[in-house]
Each structure stands twice: as structure tokens, then as C-alpha cells.
Write a protein that holds these residues in place. Structure first.
Motif, short mmCIF file in Angstrom:
data_model
loop_
_atom_site.label_atom_id
_atom_site.label_comp_id
_atom_site.label_asym_id
_atom_site.label_seq_id
_atom_site.Cartn_x
_atom_site.Cartn_y
_atom_site.Cartn_z
N ALA A 193 77.94 -3.26 69.22
CA ALA A 193 76.97 -3.87 70.13
C ALA A 193 77.65 -4.46 71.36
CB ALA A 193 76.18 -4.96 69.40
N GLU A 200 65.71 -12.88 78.99
CA GLU A 200 64.49 -12.26 79.51
C GLU A 200 63.34 -13.27 79.65
OE1 GLU A 200 63.44 -8.47 78.00
OE2 GLU A 200 65.49 -7.98 77.46
N PRO A 257 70.39 -1.76 80.26
CA PRO A 257 69.26 -1.12 79.58
C PRO A 257 69.03 -1.70 78.18
CG PRO A 257 71.06 0.45 79.98
CD PRO A 257 71.51 -0.86 80.49
N GLY A 301 69.20 -2.38 74.44
CA GLY A 301 70.26 -2.13 73.47
C GLY A 301 71.65 -2.16 74.07
N ALA A 302 71.78 -2.61 75.34
CA ALA A 302 73.08 -2.60 76.00
C ALA A 302 74.04 -3.63 75.40
CB ALA A 302 72.91 -2.88 77.48
N GLY A 303 73.47 -4.66 74.76
CA GLY A 303 74.32 -5.71 74.19
C GLY A 303 74.19 -7.04 74.91
N ARG A 305 76.20 -16.47 67.05
CA ARG A 305 76.86 -15.42 66.28
C ARG A 305 78.35 -15.51 66.49
NH1 ARG A 305 73.23 -11.85 64.17
NH2 ARG A 305 71.21 -11.76 65.21
N THR A 345 73.20 -9.87 72.35
CA THR A 345 74.33 -10.15 71.47
C THR A 345 75.42 -10.93 72.21
OG1 THR A 345 73.81 -8.05 70.40
CG2 THR A 345 75.91 -9.07 69.83
N VAL A 368 77.13 0.26 64.73
CA VAL A 368 76.80 0.05 66.14
C VAL A 368 77.79 -0.95 66.74
CG1 VAL A 368 75.06 -0.74 67.77
CG2 VAL A 368 74.36 0.42 65.67
N1 LIG Z 1 71.12 -8.25 63.89
C1 LIG Z 1 71.43 -6.97 64.18
N2 LIG Z 1 71.78 -6.13 63.20
C2 LIG Z 1 72.11 -4.85 63.48
N3 LIG Z 1 72.14 -4.33 64.70
C3 LIG Z 1 71.81 -5.12 65.73
C4 LIG Z 1 71.43 -6.48 65.53
N4 LIG Z 1 71.15 -7.03 66.73
C5 LIG Z 1 71.34 -6.06 67.63
N5 LIG Z 1 71.75 -4.91 67.06
C6 LIG Z 1 72.08 -3.67 67.76
O1 LIG Z 1 73.06 -3.98 68.72
C7 LIG Z 1 72.80 -3.34 69.94
C8 LIG Z 1 72.70 -4.35 71.07
O2 LIG Z 1 71.55 -5.15 70.86
P1 LIG Z 1 71.12 -6.31 71.85
O3 LIG Z 1 69.99 -7.03 71.20
O4 LIG Z 1 72.32 -7.11 72.19
O5 LIG Z 1 70.62 -5.49 73.11
P2 LIG Z 1 69.94 -6.02 74.45
O6 LIG Z 1 70.82 -5.60 75.54
O7 LIG Z 1 69.61 -7.45 74.34
O8 LIG Z 1 68.61 -5.15 74.48
P3 LIG Z 1 67.14 -5.51 75.01
O9 LIG Z 1 67.15 -5.27 76.48
O10 LIG Z 1 66.28 -4.51 74.34
O11 LIG Z 1 66.85 -6.91 74.62
C9 LIG Z 1 71.55 -2.52 69.74
O12 LIG Z 1 71.92 -1.18 69.49
C10 LIG Z 1 70.91 -3.11 68.51
O13 LIG Z 1 70.27 -2.10 67.77
#
Ligand SMILES: Nc1ncnc2c1ncn2[C@@H]1O[C@H](COP(=O)(O)OP(=O)(O)OP(=O)(O)O)[C@@H](O)[C@H]1O
Ligand SMILES: [Mg+2]
Lengths: 300, 354
Positions: A19, A157, A38, A40-42, A54, A45, A17
Motif C-alpha cells: 500500500a 478527502e 488515484p 488505492g494509491a496509498g 497504523r 494509509t 498489496v
Molecule cells: N486495512 C486494509 N487491509 C488490506 N488492504 C488494505 C487496507 N487498507 C487499504 N488497503 C489497500 O491498500 C491500498 C491503498 O489503500 P488506501 O486506502 O491507502 O488508498 P487511498 O489512496 O486512500 O484510496 P482512495 O482514494 O480510494 O481513498 C489499496 O490497494 C487498498 O486495497
């Protein structure tokens, strides 16, 4: 204006992935910055790379002129972080929790107790954290991020679990902090929240920034139709279609909805006919921009 | 309050409010002491049971001055069925059966328990001698006079107390450290603390300080209870050396617990592995029986467990009356365990769950 955050081409991969896929952004001092996207957008991360939780696979980031990775104890007192998942010391009450976090920054108990008041938890001061409701725990977690009056606040959030009252109250708290000149970066799924609070937002999907700028500018750029609705029957469909500037028209028997890119002419014409009964005018919102950019399908 | 103090306070409050932890660290070990110590404290050598077939005048007419002595160790039961009596001796329900026809006194015994049989035989031999004298009316020429010396052998409570205490300290220390570390990581507290300016060293130091304090409370309570008259533990002169001894031991257990916690991904894994280490360590470390009675190879194996060294050091200072210098090797070994386990734990340590 000095830059509080400068991130250049950040990348982070988890297994297969990607991210974060080349995020470049900068946040100015005193700015209220929103990251939208949305599931899982990242977003998380990206935030965690900037906070120093990280390590990025690629790209550079500086926060208040310093590198957040590796852990920099001189930088940490200047930033406050509310993580997406709350985490507390076990079996402490709300007050003890906040005092403990405060003491890690040398904040006296008195100030910690005042912060409890700010997030409206004074009544729950003696409740163990395990027994707080989801929204109360969220507010405590925000209080823990703000207790040492950091220059730069990251909120992931923050209003996700809050009721409308708590949400409005938290907005007030955040606006007050921002007015004092402190910088706030938040992620949210509420477009109205981003629109009211943020000076600038970045819409991100699949680890990339799709668009960024002040919410109003993004909405204007969308060039979407304004929807004007009046009660059905005050005007026949044929009459309505003859009005100046009408792009599209629907009548479901309750409301007659006119889509137009020239709302002033339409409203003037309606007023001339005395047909403004129950009128509602809805301009495009950030939500329209968001959906336009990221599509309507579910995200994993 | 400094951040170290407030962290220690937070962790102590968390421990004090955890009923489960309180039960396992304080109540359960005391319960064990109560049961095991109570059994041994009450225990006296059981009387040997002897069957009397029909009338046996030498037994029935024991002189009054001998009666009391005999009753302390032998219990006679009258029966009439000779065959049934012999069968009972054969089965080992009774130590012996005695019968008399005229001047002939016959003792039936099995060789199952030679010590017991010897005692019974000696006692009854004495009885017959006494009866002979009484019959002849002449005073005995030789007389055996018993003089008691002070009893210096270790009473069971003397080695049960240090052993059980060692086991209690080991399981509290190891379970506490391993599950705490996993909880901190899985619940995200570790990454949250990483964002605070406090060095992670202070966080762990605070946790260790709390554990050492709890261990001292355990020790004081445990020894306090064991010295009550009911249990009868007698403390040796240098008993206070038990305090540094306990601190060294607990450091070793905490370090091993941290190592397990650093490695384990889930709470279940941490508990399982800790159990796998604690149980054999408690047995081979000599907490539940005297390891000095075990075969040599077992004693050698037992040396790999820090609990073995804690137990032997505690025995020395707590009950054997040896001087402070005598436990320096044990303390050194325990600190060595602590150091090595800590170094490995630091290498295995992860901030993030994934
Ligand atoms: N520790 C991890 N190990 C493996 N994959 C991860 C990890 N953290 C996040 N991911 C993947 O990285 C991508 C981005 O995740 P992230 O948590 O940054 O999304 P987000 O935008 O914060 O989503 P949400 O709105 O649901 O909080 C996702 O596809 C998730 O599955
Ligand atoms: Mg997220």
C-alpha cells in the motif's frame, strides 16, 4: 522553518498489496500540504501512519518532533484528524456529538457550539447523527477534528461529499485556520481544490510519490499547450493555421480550438484580425499534470 | 465536565434512545415476571375430580359442617354409566369413581397419581367414618385436632424473582457489552477515540459505569414490581445486600460480554455467541427452575456459570434472610470471573476491524 512532519521511506504492506512503498515527505510549520493520487494509491494509509493509527512496516516518521507510534497522549491534543469514514457516538445529536468530542480535549461546550456554527450546522444541532445527510455528517466530522484548535490538522478527502456551497465555505474555514499559522495536510481528488488551497502537493501512485512541489510549478514543468478557442466561422482553418505559434488546430463547428505554447502571440494575432469573438483561454491545470503522471486507466 | 463524565453521559443517552435495548433490558424481564410470577401467584392446588356413579348417599348426605372442608379438595360429578365412568378413571381424566349399593361403598381408582389417590381415599374414608358415627348416634372417642403453624416454605415468587432478575441482568450485561464493542470497532469509533488523548481505559470505564447504573435501575424496578401485593414477594432483612451482589454479578457479565465482543468480527457473530452462552447459563444457573432439584452432575456443571453464583447469593440475602457475610464467597467468585474474563479480553482486543 521547523519541520512539522518528517517521514522517511515509509512502507506498509497488507497481504500481497504494497500500500505504501517508500514514501518520503516533509511538511513545514504553517504549510498547507496536499496529497493527490488515484483510488488505492496509498493516501489514506500514508496519512494513518503519520497520524499514529497504523504502524509502518518500515521507515521513520516524526510529527511535531515526536514519534506518533506507539500512541503518544502528549502528541494527540496537538493534532486533529478527520478520517475518511466518519464515525460517531450512536444516537447523539450533532451538538451532543461535537460537545462530547470537545470535552475529550477539555473544550467548553460554548466553543463546541461555535464550531457547529463555523461548519454551518447550527440548524441541524438537534438532529441525531444517523439522520444527517452525507455532506452534513462529513462537515460534523471535520468540526470534530477542528474543535480543539489543533496545531496540525489531517483531513482525508474532506470535501468528497460536499455541495459546491459547502465546499467553498469549507475552503474559507481552512484558509482562515491556515492563516493563523496552523498546518493542514489534506487528501483530495479535486485538482482545483488542491490548486487553490495547497502551498505544496505530492502526487502519489502505487504507494510512491511521483512528483511534489507547489501546484503552479508542477503545471509549469509540464510544459503543456495552452488551448485558445473562438467561435467557429470568425476565422477559416487556413487563416488560423497561418497564425504564429500554432501547434495544433481543431474545429468542431461550434468552436475553433488552437493549441499553442506561445499564447500571447496567438491572442495578439487574433486581436489584430478582430477575431476574438467568444474567446476562451485554458492553460494547463494540475489535472493535466495528474493525468500525465498517473495515466488515464481506471484504478482498482 | 471531565472526559469520563461526558463519555458516560454520551453512552447513557445512546442507551436511553435505543428502543430495542430498553425493551430487552427493562420491558421484557418485567413481562416475564408478570407472566411467570402471575401464573404461580394465582396457582392453587387443583381439586381432585371424583365421579359419582348413580346415587351415593354417603356423599349426598354429607353433614353440613364437613361439606365445606370436602368441597375445598374434591369435586363430585354425577354420572349414570358405570363403564364409561371407570374408563374415565383409567384414562386419568378423573381421580376416582365412587359407587354405593346398600351399605357397601366402593371406590375405584388407578395408581397413576399416588399422592392424589391417597388424598381422595383419605377424604372419602373420613366421609364414611362420619356417616358411621351419624348412623350409630355415638360421639367419637378420639378426635384429631389440626393446628396450623406459620408457613416458612419458599413461595414460588420468592425464588422466581431473584432467578428472573439474574437472567435479565446477565443478558442485558452480556449482549450490551459484546454488541457495543463490535459496533464501536466496525463503525470506526474505536480508532477515532484512539486519536483523542483520553486513555482507552476511561472509555471502557465509562461504559461499565453506565451498565452498572442501568443494572441498578433494573434491580429496583424488578424488585419493586415483585413486592407488589399481586405478586407478594417478601424481602428478607438484609435485602440491601442485593445491591453489591448485583454490581459484582454485572461486572462478571460485562467482562464476558467484552471478551466475546473483542473476539467477534461481526455483530451477528457477537449476538450468536452471546446467545449460546446466555441461554444454557440461564437454565443451568437456576433462573427458570430450582437448580437444587437437579441431579448432582448438573449442579456441578452449573458452577461454571457466574449466573449460578449470582442467583444463589441473591436467594440468600433477598429471601432466605441470611446475613451479609454469607454471600461473600459468591461475590468473590463473581469478581474472579470478571477479572479473568477481563484479562483474556484485553489480550484478544483489537482496535481495527481488519
Ligand atoms: N486495512 C486494509 N487491509 C488490506 N488492504 C488494505 C487496507 N487498507 C487499504 N488497503 C489497500 O491498500 C491500498 C491503498 O489503500 P488506501 O486506502 O491507502 O488508498 P487511498 O489512496 O486512500 O484510496 P482512495 O482514494 O480510494 O481513498 C489499496 O490497494 C487498498 O486495497
Ligand atoms: Mg483514502
Amino acid at each position: 522553518m521547523p519541520k512539522t512532519i518528517v517521514a522517511n521511506d515509509l512502507r506498509k504492506r497488507y497481504g500481497d498489496v504494497q500500500a505504501v512503498d517508500g514514501v518520503t515527505l516533509s511538511v513545514e510549520e504553517g504549510e498547507f500540504f496536499g496529497i493527490l493520487g488515484p483510488n488505492g494509491a496509498g493516501k489514506t494509509t500514508t496519512l494513518e501512519i503519520i497520524e499514529g493509527l497504523r504502524q509502518a512496516d518500515g521507515g521513520e516518521v516524526t510529527v511535531l518532533g515526536r514519534s506518533p507510534w506507539p500512541r503518544d497522549p502528549a502528541l494527540l491534543p496537538k493534532i486533529g484528524v478527520q478520517l475518511q469514514a466518519s464515525s460517531f457516538f450512536e444516537r447523539l445529536t450533532a451538538r451532543e456529538q461535537l460537545r462530547t468530542f470537545g470535552s475529550l480535549y477539555g473544550v467548553p461546550d460554548r466553543k463546541a457550539d461555535a464550531m457547529l456554527e463555523t461548519v454551518g450546522l447550527t440548524e441541524k444541532a438537534d438532529t441525531p447523527v444517523e439522520k444527517l445527510s452525507g455532506g452534513q455528517a462529513q462537515r460534523l466530522s471535520i468540526a470534530c477534528a477542528l474543535v480543539h484548535e489543533p496545531e496540525l490538522v489531517f483531513l482525508d478527502e474532506p470535501t468528497a461529499a460536499l455541495d459546491p456551497q459547502a465546499r467553498r465555505n469549507l475552503w474559507d474555514v481552512l484558509r482562515a485556520i491556515n492563516t493563523e499559522g496552523r498546518t493542514i495536510v489534506l487528501t483530495t481528488h479535486y485538482m482545483d481544490e488542491a490548486e487553490t488551497l495547497c502551498d505544496r502537493v505530492a502526487i502519489i501512485d502505487r504507494g510512491r510519490i511521483l512528483r511534489s512541489g507547489p501546484p503552479a510549478a508542477l503545471v509549469r514543468d509540464l510544459d503543456a499547450a495552452t488551448r485558445i478557442s473562438v467561435a467557429s466561422g470568425v476565422l477559416s482553418e487556413t487563416e488560423a493555421r497561418a497564425l504564429p505559434g500554432v501547434d495544433d488546430l481543431t474545429d468542431d463547428g461550434v468552436s475553433l480550438v488552437i493549441a499553442t505554447r506561445d499564447p500571447s502571440s496567438v491572442v495578439a494575432a487574433l486581436a489584430g484580425r478582430g477575431a476574438l469573438d467568444g474567446v476562451q483561454i485554458k492553460g494547463a491545470t494540475l489535472e493535466d499534470v495528474f493525468l500525465e503522471l498517473t495515466g488515464r486507466e481506471y484504478r482498482a | 465536565m471531565s472526559s469520563f463524565q461526558s463519555l458516560a453521559r454520551a453512552m447513557f443517552l445512546g442507551f436511553r434512545r435505543d428502543r430495542g435495548a430498553l425493551f430487552f433490558t427493562i420491558a421484557l424481564p418485567l413481562l416475564f415476571l408478570l407472566i411467570i410470577g402471575g401464573i404461580f401467584a394465582r396457582q392453587s392446588t387443583p381439586k381432585s375430580k371424583v365421579l359419582e356413579i348413580g346415587a351415593v348417599p354417603v356423599v349426598d348426605q354429607i353433614p353440613a359442617e364437613m361439606r365445606a372442608g370436602i368441597d375445598k379438595s374434591l369435586k363430585f360429578t354425577k354420572v349414570s354409566d358405570r363403564d364409561a365412568a371407570l374408563e374415565k378413571v383409567r384414562k386419568g381424566d378423573y381421580a376416582a369413581a365412587i359407587e354405593q349399593s346398600g351399605d357397601r361403598v366402593v371406590l375405584h381408582y388407578s395408581a397413576a397419581d399416588q399422592v392424589k389417590t391417597g388424598t381422595v381415599q383419605g377424604q372419602l374414608d373420613g366421609l364414611v367414618q362420619a356417616a358411621n358415627q351419624a348412623a350409630s348416634g355415638r360421639p367419637p372417642k378420639y378426635r384429631l385436632e389440626g393446628q396450623q403453624v406459620e408457613d416458612r416454605s419458599l413461595k414460588p415468587i420468592q425464588y422466581i424473582t431473584p432467578g428472573l432478575l439474574g437472567w435479565a441482568l446477565a443478558s442485558a450485561g452480556m449482549f450490551g457489552a459484546s454488541t457495543t464493542l463490535v459496533t464501536w470497532r466496525t463503525k470506526g469509533l474505536l480508532r477515532r477515540l484512539r486519536l483523542s488523548p483520553v486513555p482507552i481505559r476511561s472509555v471502557f470505564a465509562a461504559r461499565v459505569a453506565v451498565s452498572l447504573g442501568v443494572a441498578l435501575v433494573q434491580t429496583v424496578l424488578f424488585i419493586g414490581v415483585a413486592t407488589m401485593p399481586f405478586f407478594g414477594l417478601k424481602l428478607a432483612h438484609y435485602w440491601w445486600m442485593a445491591i453489591p451482589m448485583v454490581l459484582c454479578g454485572v461486572l462478571a457479565f460485562l467482562a464476558i460480554g467484552m471478551l466475546i465482543g473483542a473476539w467477534a468480527k461481526t455483530q451477528e457473530a457477537a449476538q450468536g455467541v452471546t446467545q449460546i452462552v446466555v441461554l444454557p447459563m440461564a437454565f443451568l444457573g437456576g433462573s427458570f427452575f430450582n437448580i437444587d432439584d437437579a441431579p448432582r452432575w448438573l449442579r456441578v456443571i452449573s458452577e461454571v456459570f457466574p449466573l449460578r453464583h449470582l442467583n444463589s447469593g441473591m436467594l440468600k440475602v433477598l429471601v432466605r434472610g441470611e446475613g451479609p457475610a454469607s454471600v461473600l464467597p459468591q461475590m468473590g467468585i463473581l469478581l474472579g470471573f470478571a477479572l479473568v474474563a477481563t484479562l483474556i479480553a484485553v489480550r484478544v482486543f483489537r482496535w481495527e476491524q481488519i
